[in-house]
Design a protein around this motif. Structure first.
Motif: not given
Length: 425
Positions: A27-36, A321-331, A333-341
């Motif tokens: 996930x992006x959160x894990x990547x940011x934690x690694x970066x920190x 897993x990375x795609x699932x994380x990205x789609x959740x964040x996109x939904x 951020x953009x306030x829309x349906x994620x194409x059925x997930x």
């Protein structure tokens, strides 16, 4: 040239928060934690120790950020931005250069896409040879299962399969031993890496193997030496006897002249827009798109397209897993349906779904040369037949750097300060 450090994993960096592996959470959160956790040692500490491979339980001298950067869960620009908040450009110079190595490889291949298609054709031929040449098959199987009798090589083969990661210096030694001591086709080795590395990248991986073999900088190959391995692994292995330390570079056709990549089309703000996420860019929040501009989010995953041979389950799980994380964040951020997930693995099914969704354009993060770009080219043709535009969005980081990636790395390196100035760093 053993001091080149992180050529294979360019963009990795300096200090892990805790022992590897950390990528069970893609996930992006894990990547940011690694970066920190990496930031305090991103300066001169990194430059002094980055070449040492102390083993999978001692990754404190490298960042282990490359799986996140590879999929742009965390982008190159934001990594460098955070590093420069803690260190001066001069102190962090070596790490910043390693970030740009990954950018360089991508840009170089964008200018020479035939190198990728030639590699694919040669790899398919090599895979076929595995079925018909028993001697090659036996030597290949011994190499990928860690049964060559070369202590360090066998350890790295097992580490790669189990964890999806190798220290960059180990990647260079491994590739050299594969090509010049074991005399195996370099394409099979590059494929082995691409199928098992969590940060497996078509450009960085293919071109780094070519560099080791003497095909990238023609006439100059990289040789693994027992003394060098002993020094930079802190004597962890039995002496690597029997290595060919005198081999010359492989013979090859001349490197093709660089082509000028076409500029991607512009996003039309007046059109109904769908967003397509792929493993090439999973930071949709920082794409230049207005929050209310997206009506649906779709995903496409094709890790199996990396090779005619089976791709590691570790890699497949990370990509999904990375795609699932990205789609959740996109939904969110953009306030829309994620194409059925749903994340599609068939480009044909994805095309049909996007057409049925009724959008006028499909926006996606730019996919550099590789299997995702190949799949998107087919998708673009299908959408175009139905009057739907596929619009790849190229980030400013790439647009600024790639024009300088036509020859050797120095051509880009000398422009790093101006590129950082241009993006406000």
């Amino acid at each position: 040239m053993s001091d080149r450090g992180e050529v294979f994993g360019a963009g990795e960096g300096a200090a892990a928060v805790e022992p590897w592996p950390l990528t069970a959470d893609p996930t992006r959160a894990a990547g940011l934690e690694q970066l920190e956790g990496f930031l305090p040692r991103a300066g001169r500490d990194y430059a002094a120790t980055r070449n040492f491979d102390f083993g999978p339980d001692r990754r404190g001298n490298v960042s282990v950020l490359s799986p996140y950067t590879r999929h742009r869960l965390v982008t190159e620009e934001e990594i460098v931005a955070r590093v420069l908040k803690r260190h001066s450009r001069s102190a962090a110079e070596k790490f910043i250069q390693e970030v740009f190595w990954r950018t360089y490889w991508k840009g170089w291949l964008e200018h020479r896409p035939s190198v990728w298609s030639d590699y694919q054709a040669d790899m398919r031929a090599a895979a076929q040879a595995l079925q018909t040449a028993s001697g090659l098959r036996s030597a290949f199987e011994a190499a990928v299962t860690g049964r060559t009798g070369i202590d360090c090589f066998d350890f790295w083969a097992e580490e790669l399969v189990e964890t999806g990661y190798l220290h960059n210096h180990a990647r260079m030694w491994f590739a050299s031993i594969w090509v010049f001591t074991l005399r195996l086709p370099w394409e099979l080795g590059a494929d082995f890496f691409l199928r098992h590395l969590l940060d497996g990248d078509p450009a960085s991986n293919t071109l780094s193997w070519r560099w080791v073999a003497g095909l990238h900088t023609q006439g100059k190959n990289y040789l693994a030496r027992a003394s060098n391995i002993a020094k930079y692994t802190d004597g962890r292995f039995e002496l690597a006897a029997g290595l060919d330390e005198r081999a010359g570079p492989l013979e090859a056709e001349p490197v093709p002249a660089p082509l000028a990549p076409a500029l991607p089309p512009m996003v039309d703000p007046q059109k109904r827009t769908m967003l397509l996420l792929t493993e090439e860019d999973l930071s949709p929040e920082s794409l230049p798109l207005a929050p209310g501009a997206i009506e649906g989010v779709f995903g496409f995953a094709c890790p199996a397209d990396r090779s005619p041979l089976p791709v590691s389950g570790v890699v497949t799980s990370f990509v999904e897993g990375a795609l699932a994380d990205g789609m959740g964040r996109a939904r969110a951020h953009f306030g829309c349906d994620p194409g059925g997930g749903k994340v599609f693995s068939s480009i044909e099914q994805l095309g049909s779904t996007l057409i049925e969704a009724g959008g006028e354009q499909v926006v996606t993060g730019y996919a550099p040369v590789g299997p995702v770009a190949d799949a998107l080219a087919r998708l673009g043709s299908t959408l175009d037949e139905h009057g739907v535009a596929l619009v790849p969005v190229r980030r400013a980081w790439d647009s600024l750097a790639w024009p300088h990636a036509t020859k050797g790395f120095f051509g880009l390196k000398k422009h790093i300060p101006s590129i950082l100035d241009a993006v406000g760093l």
